[in-house]
Write a protein that holds these residues in place. Structure first.
Motif, PDB file in Angstrom:
ATOM      1  N   SER A   7       0.840  -1.121  -0.150  1.00  0.00           N
ATOM      2  CA  SER A   7       0.005   0.088   0.091  1.00  0.00           C
ATOM      3  C   SER A   7       0.884   1.268   0.161  1.00  0.00           C
ATOM      4  N   VAL A   8       1.945   1.386   1.047  1.00  0.00           N
ATOM      5  CA  VAL A   8       2.819   2.543   0.760  1.00  0.00           C
ATOM      6  C   VAL A   8       3.409   2.628  -0.469  1.00  0.00           C
ATOM      7  N   VAL A   9       4.102   1.518  -1.101  1.00  0.00           N
ATOM      8  CA  VAL A   9       4.648   1.577  -2.388  1.00  0.00           C
ATOM      9  C   VAL A   9       3.699   2.216  -3.605  1.00  0.00           C
ATOM     10  N   MET A 102      12.201  12.650  -4.658  1.00  0.00           N
ATOM     11  CA  MET A 102      11.913  13.527  -3.938  1.00  0.00           C
ATOM     12  C   MET A 102      11.127  12.820  -2.692  1.00  0.00           C
ATOM     13  N   PRO A 103      11.467  13.293  -1.304  1.00  0.00           N
ATOM     14  CA  PRO A 103      10.698  12.964  -0.147  1.00  0.00           C
ATOM     15  C   PRO A 103       9.279  13.751  -0.017  1.00  0.00           C
ATOM     16  N   PHE A 104       8.324  13.039   0.024  1.00  0.00           N
ATOM     17  CA  PHE A 104       7.199  13.869   0.159  1.00  0.00           C
ATOM     18  C   PHE A 104       6.919  13.826   1.844  1.00  0.00           C
ATOM     19  N   ALA A 105       7.297  13.074   2.594  1.00  0.00           N
ATOM     20  CA  ALA A 105       7.133  13.314   4.162  1.00  0.00           C
ATOM     21  C   ALA A 105       8.417  12.706   4.831  1.00  0.00           C
ATOM     22  N   ASP A 106       8.235  12.752   6.113  1.00  0.00           N
ATOM     23  CA  ASP A 106       9.218  11.988   6.710  1.00  0.00           C
ATOM     24  C   ASP A 106       9.015  10.335   6.883  1.00  0.00           C
ATOM     25  N   THR A 107       9.969   9.817   7.319  1.00  0.00           N
ATOM     26  CA  THR A 107       9.747   8.281   7.409  1.00  0.00           C
ATOM     27  C   THR A 107       8.728   7.779   8.224  1.00  0.00           C
ATOM     28  N   LEU A 108       7.527   6.939   7.589  1.00  0.00           N
ATOM     29  CA  LEU A 108       6.474   6.696   8.014  1.00  0.00           C
ATOM     30  C   LEU A 108       6.674   5.418   8.924  1.00  0.00           C
ATOM     31  N   ARG A 116       9.946   4.613   3.703  1.00  0.00           N
ATOM     32  CA  ARG A 116      10.415   5.926   3.123  1.00  0.00           C
ATOM     33  C   ARG A 116       9.446   6.553   2.278  1.00  0.00           C
ATOM     34  N   MET A 117       9.111   7.631   2.436  1.00  0.00           N
ATOM     35  CA  MET A 117       7.823   8.240   1.516  1.00  0.00           C
ATOM     36  C   MET A 117       8.750   8.898   0.227  1.00  0.00           C
ATOM     37  N   GLN A 118       9.012   8.019  -0.611  1.00  0.00           N
ATOM     38  CA  GLN A 118       9.620   8.508  -1.648  1.00  0.00           C
ATOM     39  C   GLN A 118       9.062   7.573  -2.873  1.00  0.00           C
ATOM     40  N   GLY A 119       8.927   8.106  -4.128  1.00  0.00           N
ATOM     41  CA  GLY A 119       8.684   7.083  -5.307  1.00  0.00           C
ATOM     42  C   GLY A 119       9.755   6.161  -5.495  1.00  0.00           C
ATOM     43  N   LEU A 120      10.967   6.439  -5.382  1.00  0.00           N
ATOM     44  CA  LEU A 120      12.027   5.454  -5.285  1.00  0.00           C
ATOM     45  C   LEU A 120      12.930   5.589  -4.089  1.00  0.00           C
ATOM     46  N   PRO A 121      12.700   4.761  -3.201  1.00  0.00           N
ATOM     47  CA  PRO A 121      13.344   4.761  -1.930  1.00  0.00           C
ATOM     48  C   PRO A 121      14.778   4.721  -1.817  1.00  0.00           C
ATOM     49  N   ALA A 366       2.277  12.367   8.546  1.00  0.00           N
ATOM     50  CA  ALA A 366       2.832  12.063   7.146  1.00  0.00           C
ATOM     51  C   ALA A 366       1.633  12.759   6.055  1.00  0.00           C
ATOM     52  N   VAL A 367       0.342  12.751   6.345  1.00  0.00           N
ATOM     53  CA  VAL A 367      -0.730  13.541   5.639  1.00  0.00           C
ATOM     54  C   VAL A 367      -0.430  14.934   5.295  1.00  0.00           C
ATOM     55  N   VAL A 368      -0.147  15.531   6.795  1.00  0.00           N
ATOM     56  CA  VAL A 368       0.090  17.021   6.874  1.00  0.00           C
ATOM     57  C   VAL A 368       1.499  17.222   6.142  1.00  0.00           C
ATOM     58  N   GLN A 369       2.488  16.772   6.129  1.00  0.00           N
ATOM     59  CA  GLN A 369       3.722  16.928   5.624  1.00  0.00           C
ATOM     60  C   GLN A 369       3.547  16.723   3.997  1.00  0.00           C
ATOM     61  N   ILE A 370       2.765  15.816   3.471  1.00  0.00           N
ATOM     62  CA  ILE A 370       2.800  15.733   2.239  1.00  0.00           C
ATOM     63  C   ILE A 370       2.068  16.777   1.579  1.00  0.00           C
ATOM     64  N   ALA A 371       0.975  17.491   2.407  1.00  0.00           N
ATOM     65  CA  ALA A 371       0.205  18.742   1.860  1.00  0.00           C
ATOM     66  C   ALA A 371       1.076  19.932   2.072  1.00  0.00           C
ATOM     67  N   THR A 372       2.023  19.830   3.197  1.00  0.00           N
ATOM     68  CA  THR A 372       3.131  20.984   3.169  1.00  0.00           C
ATOM     69  C   THR A 372       4.000  21.025   2.070  1.00  0.00           C
ATOM     70  N   PHE A 373       4.347  19.872   1.532  1.00  0.00           N
ATOM     71  CA  PHE A 373       5.326  19.612   0.389  1.00  0.00           C
ATOM     72  C   PHE A 373       4.650  20.268  -0.728  1.00  0.00           C
ATOM     73  N   ALA A 374       3.512  19.924  -0.940  1.00  0.00           N
ATOM     74  CA  ALA A 374       2.532  20.164  -2.021  1.00  0.00           C
ATOM     75  C   ALA A 374       2.600  21.616  -2.079  1.00  0.00           C
TER      76      ALA A 374
END
Length: 427
Positions: A7-9, A102-108, A116-121, A366-374
């Motif tokens: 799911s995370v991938v 690109m990291p979207f959030a800190d390590t979940l 790791r919240m990256q497309g390619l970790p 993680a959700v808040v950090q993804i929104a912050t990055f966006a």
């Protein structure tokens, strides 16, 4: 592979697609809207579907459909058909792959597992970006050569010279940043920026390395072929540059690749110099500790922001004719925003009422950090668009002088100063 990991991938891949490829029509819309604002005109507001134009966003999708169904014309003078078709694929693929690290959030953390919240970790993010950012120029060079057109060839030669000039300065500007943070892992670099110096100043890269930040931002414009560094496609001098002979989706790949490269450059600028996915003074641990308070503030702030956004949309999308079918959008948009806000506020209220578990707090962070990055990514992309409609294109000699005589010596001097401070003071 367990279900949580899978799911995370999938989520990471979807986020990478949304922030890069999915952002292209949004960025095209932003480009036109900001251009209209700067030039004191409305921008796109005619194209619609049953009266719904989404503030002009439908125009971007209409343009994409036009490119898909347009006739793909190829001149008979083109002898290298394979390389002619391969060039836009290289440009697009290189731009897209740069975004994957690109990291979207800190390590979940879920249970005992860390993701790791990256497309390619991988932890080689900076090197990955430099490798694929430099690879895209090969597509431009091949396209200009295979077009068998003197203007296209001139554009590709210009692009090659530009990349050689500015990629060196870009790499040197990153050296001082890597010395400062002591790592090439983008996640570690962002986590350092989540801390503060003396509890007052955030340790963002633009604060610790302002010269490197300025050099990198300037060179990122050049690497993405954005104005004022778009001499490779100088319409006033060489018709259209390297893509003069391209049409339909082959041109579309060049077109979309430019916006994906702009988004990737903006993402790295945000990651290295503007705190990445961290809110100011709220690193991951602080955000998790005060998550309930943060959600309470969000319940109040979100409806207010939505109200002013809808008010802006309605004010900038008026029509003179009362019978115009597109006037339906205003009422429907208002009701949709109100309903969405109500659902979000109810959801946040339920979370606060029932409380958050440790895993729930980690996911909320993680959700808040993804929104912050966006949000930061959107602001940096706005800067790219803003500069395009503010500064004129450089002459070729001015571009080379800036790269070799200004940015290169400045980057080398910054490395020397940074290394001296680190060695002498042990920072």
């Amino acid at each position: 592979m367990n279900s949580v990991l899978l799911s995370v991938v999938i989520i990471n891949v979807i986020l990478a697609l949304l922030f890069s490829l999915g952002a292209a029509p949004i960025l095209v819309w932003m480009e036109r809207r900001v251009a209209g604002l700067i030039q004191d005109r409305l921008g796109p507001n005619r194209c619609h579907i049953k009266g719904f134009r989404l503030g002009g966003l439908i125009q971007s999708f209409a343009d994409m459909l036009k490119l898909v169904f347009k006739e793909d014309f190829q001149s008979k003078s083109i002898k290298q058909g394979f390389f002619f078709s391969l060039a836009p694929v290289i440009v697009f693929a290189s731009a897209f792959l740069t975004f994957m690290v690109m990291p979207f959030a800190d390590t979940l953390v879920i249970g005992t597992q860390q993701f790791r919240m990256q497309g390619l970790p991988i932890d080689l993010g900076v090197l990955w970006f430099l490798a694929f950012a430099g690879l895209s120029v090969y597509g431009i060079m091949i396209g200009g050569w295979a077009s068998n057109n003197k203007y296209s060839l001139l554009g590709s030669v210009r692009a090659a010279a530009q990349v050689i000039s500015y990629e060196a300065a870009m790499g040197l500007s990153l050296v001082s940043v890597l010395i400062t943070y002591g790592s090439i892992d983008l996640v570690k670099i962002v986590n350092v920026q989540g801390e503060t110096f003396l509890g007052i100043v955030p340790m963002w890269g633009i604060v610790l390395q302002p010269i490197a930040g300025l050099i990198f931002i300037v060179t990122a414009f050049a690497e993405a072929n954005r104005t004022p560094f778009d001499i490779a496609e100088g319409e006033s001098e060489i018709v259209g540059g390297f893509h003069t002979e391209y049409s339909a989706m082959r041109f579309g790949l060049f077109f979309v690749g430019e916006y994906v490269a702009m988004s990737a450059s903006s993402a790295l600028i945000v990651t290295l110099f503007f705190g990445g996915y961290h809110l100011p003074y709220l690193n991951s641990q602080t955000l998790q500790t005060h998550m309930e308070l943060f959600l309470g503030v969000l319940m109040i702030a979100l409806p207010l922001v939505s109200f002013f956004f809808v008010r802006w949309m309605l004010r900038n999308n008026r029509f003179q004719a009362k019978a115009d079918i597109r006037n339906r959008e205003s009422a429907v948009l208002l009701k949709g925003i109100v309903l969405l806000n109500a659902l979000i506020v109810l959801f946040l209220g339920a979370l606060l009422f029932f409380g958050l578990s440790q895993t729930g707090s980690n996911i909320a962070t993680a959700v808040v950090q993804i929104a912050t990055f966006a949000f930061k990514l959107l602001l940096m992309n706005f800067v790219f668009v803003w500069v395009r409609w503010t500064l004129p294109r450089f002459r070729y000699d001015q571009l080379q002088d800036l790269g070799w005589k200004v940015l290169m010596p400045l980057a080398i001097a910054n490395i020397f100063i940074t290394a001296t401070v680190v060695v002498v003071f042990g920072v």
